[in-house]
Design an enzyme around this catalytic site. Structure first.
Site, PDB file in Angstrom:
ATOM      1  N   ASP A  91      53.364 -34.496  20.690  1.00  0.00           N
ATOM      2  CA  ASP A  91      53.704 -35.530  19.571  1.00  0.00           C
ATOM      3  C   ASP A  91      53.040 -36.521  19.228  1.00  0.00           C
ATOM      4  OD1 ASP A  91      55.418 -33.521  18.212  1.00  0.00           O
ATOM      5  OD2 ASP A  91      57.412 -34.582  18.680  1.00  0.00           O
ATOM      6  N   THR A 155      60.870 -41.342  19.966  1.00  0.00           N
ATOM      7  CA  THR A 155      61.313 -40.665  21.396  1.00  0.00           C
ATOM      8  C   THR A 155      59.521 -41.549  22.057  1.00  0.00           C
ATOM      9  OG1 THR A 155      62.259 -39.090  20.315  1.00  0.00           O
ATOM     10  CG2 THR A 155      61.374 -39.247  23.356  1.00  0.00           C
ATOM     11  N   ARG A 374      60.624 -22.228   0.731  1.00  0.00           N
ATOM     12  CA  ARG A 374      60.219 -22.936   0.324  1.00  0.00           C
ATOM     13  C   ARG A 374      58.659 -21.774   0.260  1.00  0.00           C
ATOM     14  NH1 ARG A 374      58.898 -28.803   1.117  1.00  0.00           N
ATOM     15  NH2 ARG A 374      61.605 -29.592  -0.508  1.00  0.00           N
TER      16      ARG A 374
HETATM   17  C1  FAD Z   1      67.100 -38.436  19.261  1.00  0.00           C
HETATM   18  C2  FAD Z   1      66.072 -39.030  18.360  1.00  0.00           C
HETATM   19  C3  FAD Z   1      64.312 -38.852  18.206  1.00  0.00           C
HETATM   20  C4  FAD Z   1      63.952 -38.508  17.076  1.00  0.00           C
HETATM   21  N1  FAD Z   1      62.505 -38.738  17.522  1.00  0.00           N
HETATM   22  C5  FAD Z   1      61.233 -38.969  16.613  1.00  0.00           C
HETATM   23  C6  FAD Z   1      60.111 -39.406  17.301  1.00  0.00           C
HETATM   24  O1  FAD Z   1      59.630 -39.677  17.981  1.00  0.00           O
HETATM   25  N2  FAD Z   1      59.736 -39.719  16.077  1.00  0.00           N
HETATM   26  C7  FAD Z   1      60.042 -39.864  14.949  1.00  0.00           C
HETATM   27  O2  FAD Z   1      59.006 -39.943  13.637  1.00  0.00           O
HETATM   28  N3  FAD Z   1      61.077 -39.424  14.531  1.00  0.00           N
HETATM   29  C8  FAD Z   1      62.013 -39.172  15.849  1.00  0.00           C
HETATM   30  N4  FAD Z   1      63.052 -38.599  15.565  1.00  0.00           N
HETATM   31  C9  FAD Z   1      63.615 -38.837  14.014  1.00  0.00           C
HETATM   32  C10 FAD Z   1      63.863 -37.788  13.219  1.00  0.00           C
HETATM   33  O3  FAD Z   1      62.890 -36.670  13.436  1.00  0.00           O
HETATM   34  C11 FAD Z   1      65.257 -37.950  12.183  1.00  0.00           C
HETATM   35  O4  FAD Z   1      66.113 -38.167  12.645  1.00  0.00           O
HETATM   36  C12 FAD Z   1      65.030 -36.572  11.285  1.00  0.00           C
HETATM   37  O5  FAD Z   1      64.313 -35.541  10.812  1.00  0.00           O
HETATM   38  C13 FAD Z   1      65.769 -36.245  10.345  1.00  0.00           C
HETATM   39  O6  FAD Z   1      66.102 -37.755   9.235  1.00  0.00           O
HETATM   40  P1  FAD Z   1      67.290 -38.939  10.009  1.00  0.00           P
HETATM   41  O7  FAD Z   1      67.585 -38.869  10.540  1.00  0.00           O
HETATM   42  O8  FAD Z   1      66.907 -39.814   8.488  1.00  0.00           O
HETATM   43  O9  FAD Z   1      68.501 -37.487   8.816  1.00  0.00           O
HETATM   44  P2  FAD Z   1      68.144 -38.008   6.846  1.00  0.00           P
HETATM   45  O10 FAD Z   1      67.275 -36.708   5.949  1.00  0.00           O
HETATM   46  O11 FAD Z   1      68.968 -39.040   6.773  1.00  0.00           O
HETATM   47  O12 FAD Z   1      69.017 -36.565   6.278  1.00  0.00           O
HETATM   48  C14 FAD Z   1      71.012 -36.512   6.453  1.00  0.00           C
HETATM   49  C15 FAD Z   1      71.507 -35.431   6.550  1.00  0.00           C
HETATM   50  O13 FAD Z   1      71.078 -34.785   5.231  1.00  0.00           O
HETATM   51  C16 FAD Z   1      70.161 -34.073   5.437  1.00  0.00           C
HETATM   52  N5  FAD Z   1      69.151 -33.536   4.508  1.00  0.00           N
HETATM   53  C17 FAD Z   1      68.227 -34.954   3.746  1.00  0.00           C
HETATM   54  N6  FAD Z   1      67.345 -34.182   3.075  1.00  0.00           N
HETATM   55  C18 FAD Z   1      68.047 -32.499   2.600  1.00  0.00           C
HETATM   56  C19 FAD Z   1      67.594 -31.716   1.860  1.00  0.00           C
HETATM   57  N7  FAD Z   1      66.298 -32.290   1.580  1.00  0.00           N
HETATM   58  N8  FAD Z   1      68.109 -30.569   1.975  1.00  0.00           N
HETATM   59  C20 FAD Z   1      69.431 -30.333   2.300  1.00  0.00           C
HETATM   60  N9  FAD Z   1      69.464 -31.549   3.560  1.00  0.00           N
HETATM   61  C21 FAD Z   1      68.943 -32.681   3.176  1.00  0.00           C
HETATM   62  C22 FAD Z   1      69.343 -33.708   6.455  1.00  0.00           C
HETATM   63  O14 FAD Z   1      69.347 -32.605   7.188  1.00  0.00           O
HETATM   64  C23 FAD Z   1      70.896 -34.059   7.148  1.00  0.00           C
HETATM   65  O15 FAD Z   1      71.997 -33.464   7.285  1.00  0.00           O
HETATM   66  C24 FAD Z   1      64.593 -38.585  16.651  1.00  0.00           C
HETATM   67  C25 FAD Z   1      65.293 -38.799  15.717  1.00  0.00           C
HETATM   68  C26 FAD Z   1      66.124 -38.679  16.690  1.00  0.00           C
HETATM   69  C27 FAD Z   1      67.477 -38.716  16.449  1.00  0.00           C
END
Ligand code: FAD
Length: 378
Positions: A91, A155, A374
């Site tokens: 990534d 990560t 979409r």
């Molecule tokens: C262990 C781990 C490793 C990661 N590694 C990386 C990394 O290396 N680099 C990086 O950039 N990111 C990384 N991430 C981030 C990861 O990609 C995000 O956690 C993920 O995209 C979800 O974002 P959020 O946690 O803010 O959840 P939120 O966006 O706050 O979502 C919360 C809930 O709402 C739902 N939701 C939100 N919007 C919608 C919608 N429009 N329609 C329906 N449901 C919705 C989600 O599905 C979820 O159930 C990591 C996360 C974790 C936990």
């Protein structure tokens, strides 16, 4: 369609061997201690696996996406966390592979093959699924960019030697104002926050990163200003296929443990494998995993053939089907092992905790369904 040539088969045989001999024996220990497995960085580097997608001209093995998918599947059977080390590396390198100029590729892809780690820094505390809500800002000046902001959950964040960092160069333009940069670890002003304490995928580090007036030279911008968002979306497509591969391997690993157990565990005078209720569960576990594997290989094949019409759907579908399947399979594995399944003496409880992450990271499975819908309705 999903055939490997002799050289690829031999690489996969090496992966199977090192997984059996070197990764499986330490998988429980990595989970227990939650220490970053530097010995695996060394092992993967020695075997040309730390950045397998990197082309041969930069010292890599130039693996196809399909071969990399199979490599991740094999490793994930023993340790999904070990596979995540390679996924985070891929990534982190993705924006360089997509947008890098010759000088950038030569420097950073070569470093990555030789044992240096990369990470992909996009997510922020208020910008997860809604990634365009990111606030990290890169302001242009005479020699480059000054960046302020923060990232979370990254990560490999605290162990990476360099990162690909997404920031707005022109926030008013929204997606079209996002850019991406290569940032070296030693850059003054990067503050490494805490490594998260997670439910599973122990041994993989996820770090808060803060940027206080960091200076990025112009030569470290990838592509043009405004190329960041499209680059991120393309990187996600590959990342989702890689996550699906991890999920397939994880599910298969849980199935292998479960089948073995059902043949050994005697209740009511016979192995529980003889019970129809258990057999039906095993059939569903295998059927779901076979289907997920085919979806994942198809997504990898589409990426290898740059079939843009298919990639937009096959990658998110593979990711959510395979990770939902891995969650179900590992939960059923714990159920079939009964009380022992709940204990750390058997690997299935670790596998169940690890599976949960794959439904969340690199785009949640709700977002995967949204993206797919979409595409269906466009
Ligand atoms: C262990 C781990 C490793 C990661 N590694 C990386 C990394 O290396 N680099 C990086 O950039 N990111 C990384 N991430 C981030 C990861 O990609 C995000 O956690 C993920 O995209 C979800 O974002 P959020 O946690 O803010 O959840 P939120 O966006 O706050 O979502 C919360 C809930 O709402 C739902 N939701 C939100 N919007 C919608 C919608 N429009 N329609 C329906 N449901 C919705 C989600 O599905 C979820 O159930 C990591 C996360 C974790 C936990």
């Amino acid at each position: 369609m999903y055939m490997l040539n002799d050289e690829e088969k031999s690489i996969l045989e090496t992966v199977k061997r090192i997984t059996r001999e070197k990764i499986k024996p330490i998988a429980a220990e990595i989970d227990e201690t939650d220490g970053f497995p530097w010995q695996l960085v060394e092992l993967f580097t020695e075997n040309g696996l730390l950045a397998p997608l990197v082309p041969e001209e930069y010292g890599g093995i130039g693996a196809s996406r399909l071969l990399f998918s199979m490599i991740l599947e094999e490793i994930s059977k023993a340790s999904a966390s070990a596979a995540l080390l390679l996924i985070a590396q891929a990534d982190g390198l993705s924006p360089i592979m997509l947008l890098g100029n010759e000088e950038q590729k030569k420097k950073y892809l070569t470093m990555a093959v030789q044992g240096k780690l990369a990470c992909f820094a996009a997510t922020e505390p208020d910008a997860g699924s809604d990634i365009q809500a990111m606030r990290t800002r890169a302001i242009r000046h005479e020699h480059g960019y000054r960046v302020n902001g923060q990232k979370c959950f990254i990560t490999n964040g605290s162990v990476a030697d360099f990162m690909t960092l997404f920031a707005y160069t022109d926030p008013d333009k929204k997606a079209k104002g996002m850019s991406v940069f290569i940032v070296d670890r030693e850059t003054k002003g990067i503050i490494f926050g805490k490594n998260e304490n997670k439910m599973g995928m122990k041994g993989c580090v996820n770090t808060q990163l803060f940027f206080e007036d960091i200076e990025i030279p112009l030569k470290n911008r990838l592509g043009e200003e405004g190329d960041g968002f499209i680059c991120m979306m393309k990187a996600f497509e590959v990342g989702r296929m890689l996550a699906a591969s991890q999920a397939v391997g994880l599910a298969q690993g849980a199935i292998d443990e479960t089948v073995k157990y059902t043949k050994d565990r005697i209740q009511f005078g016979k192995p529980i494998a003889a019970l129809e209720a258990i057999q039906f569960m095993l059939s569903d576990m295998v059927a779901g995993t076979e289907a997920s594997r085919l979806l994942t290989y198809q997504a990898a094949y589409d990426l290898d053939n740059n079939d843009k019409n298919r990639i937009a759907m096959s990658c998110p579908i593979a990711k959510y089907m395979a990770s939902d399947n891995a969650m179900k399979v590992t939960t059923d594995a714990v159920q079939i092992l009964g009380g022992y399944g709940y204990m750390k003496d058997y690997p299935v409880e670790r596998m169940m905790r690890d599976a949960k992450l794959i439904q969340i990271y690199t785009g949640t499975n709700q977002i995967m369904r949204l993206v797919t819908a979409r595409e269906i309705l466009k």
